[in-house]
Scaffold this active site. Sequence first.
Site, PDB file in Angstrom:
ATOM      1  CE  LYS A  61      -4.091   1.932   2.063  1.00 20.56           C
ATOM      2  NZ  LYS A  61      -4.936   2.111   1.023  1.00 20.56           N
TER       3      LYS A  61
HETATM    4  N1  PMP Z   1      -7.399  -1.463  -3.549  1.00 17.44           N
HETATM    5  C1  PMP Z   1      -6.988  -0.048  -3.338  1.00 17.44           C
HETATM    6  C2  PMP Z   1      -6.374   0.702  -4.577  1.00 17.44           C
HETATM    7  C3  PMP Z   1      -7.239   0.718  -2.238  1.00 17.44           C
HETATM    8  O1  PMP Z   1      -6.638   1.647  -1.593  1.00 17.44           O
HETATM    9  C4  PMP Z   1      -7.893  -0.184  -1.063  1.00 17.44           C
HETATM   10  C5  PMP Z   1      -7.949   0.586   0.296  1.00 17.44           C
HETATM   11  N2  PMP Z   1      -6.955   0.239   1.228  1.00 17.44           N
HETATM   12  C6  PMP Z   1      -8.317  -1.542  -1.263  1.00 17.44           C
HETATM   13  C7  PMP Z   1      -8.293  -2.010  -2.592  1.00 17.44           C
HETATM   14  C8  PMP Z   1      -8.987  -2.246  -0.087  1.00 17.44           C
HETATM   15  O2  PMP Z   1      -8.092  -2.516   0.949  1.00 17.44           O
HETATM   16  P1  PMP Z   1      -8.854  -2.731   2.284  1.00 17.44           P
HETATM   17  O3  PMP Z   1      -9.763  -3.406   2.193  1.00 17.44           O
HETATM   18  O4  PMP Z   1      -7.449  -3.476   2.977  1.00 17.44           O
HETATM   19  O5  PMP Z   1      -8.888  -1.683   2.829  1.00 17.44           O
END
Ligand code: PMP
Length: 300
Positions: free
Chosen positions: A159
């Site tokens: 991330k």
């Molecule tokens: N894809 C992207 C590009 C994101 O920014 C997020 C949010 N973090 C997600 C998917 C979903 O991840 P999560 O469920 O862990 O928040």
Amino acid sequence: MLTAPFDDRDGTIWFDGKLIPWRDANLHVLSHGLHYASAVFEGERVYAGNIYKLNEHTERLLNSGKILGFDIPYTVEEINAACEAVCKDNDIVDGYVRPLAWRGSEMMGVSAQQSKIHVAIAAWAWPSYFSPEARMKGIRLKTGPWRRPAPDTAPVMAKAAGLYMICTMSKHAVEKDGWDDALFLDWKGRVAEATGANIFLVFGDGKLHTPVPDCFLDGITRQTVIALAKKRDIDVIVRDIMPDELSNATEVFVTGTAAEITPVGQIDDNHFIVGEISKTLMEDYDKEVGKSPANAATAA
Ligand code: PMP
């Protein structure tokens, strides 16, 4: 609608080990993280005073740093405690937590081996990512102009701030024409995700289909939703999904910490209903995270 700017608010931010006044949480303009995107972050939700899946988020933060080649100088336990301290100090009961780690200013140039790693954590009240009306009708997505990159061209499992450059560009491009968010295809032309959330589709078989997370985040919410579907005996099929299949989908929703489960009413010329599977899983998700009834998705 603009809220108070994020650099001019009351409260405290955890910055390199201690809580400091919100407005003092600044960094120098010659920070590596700003120039070269050597920064990773998390987004966490607080429900009724509890940070949902905090440990998973903190582990992903440390792992994102490792993927970018740096060690965040705190343990999982220390970061968890810091996230909780920030929420407590700022009286956040239902809100959002944003931990961030970045390379500092010791070196300016592509190479930054000796740069210090900084960490900051802020939290604020944040009820809904998409407007409640858009959520219950289903948001409108348009295929955006950028594609999720191949796994050997970017650190796709982190991330990492740099991966959001094309998210903002895609989202801005479609917002200009009145759409709520952009759908990303990936480098192979497959359906990938939205700009900050994973995607699920229901077809005539009554099963839940979702793309293989091989070039984008396997979201923590995505994993939760798969587990909730299995508990309901809804089959989940993880497979390559091509855009020409969208016309056969009956229900579509996106999932993410901020987006939670948000129904999608339209992608390009294809229309979907907010059907039984979406509604059931939204209710199950609200229960799973411990959302207070007044904030429940279906109460909006
Ligand atoms: N894809 C992207 C590009 C994101 O920014 C997020 C949010 N973090 C997600 C998917 C979903 O991840 P999560 O469920 O862990 O928040």
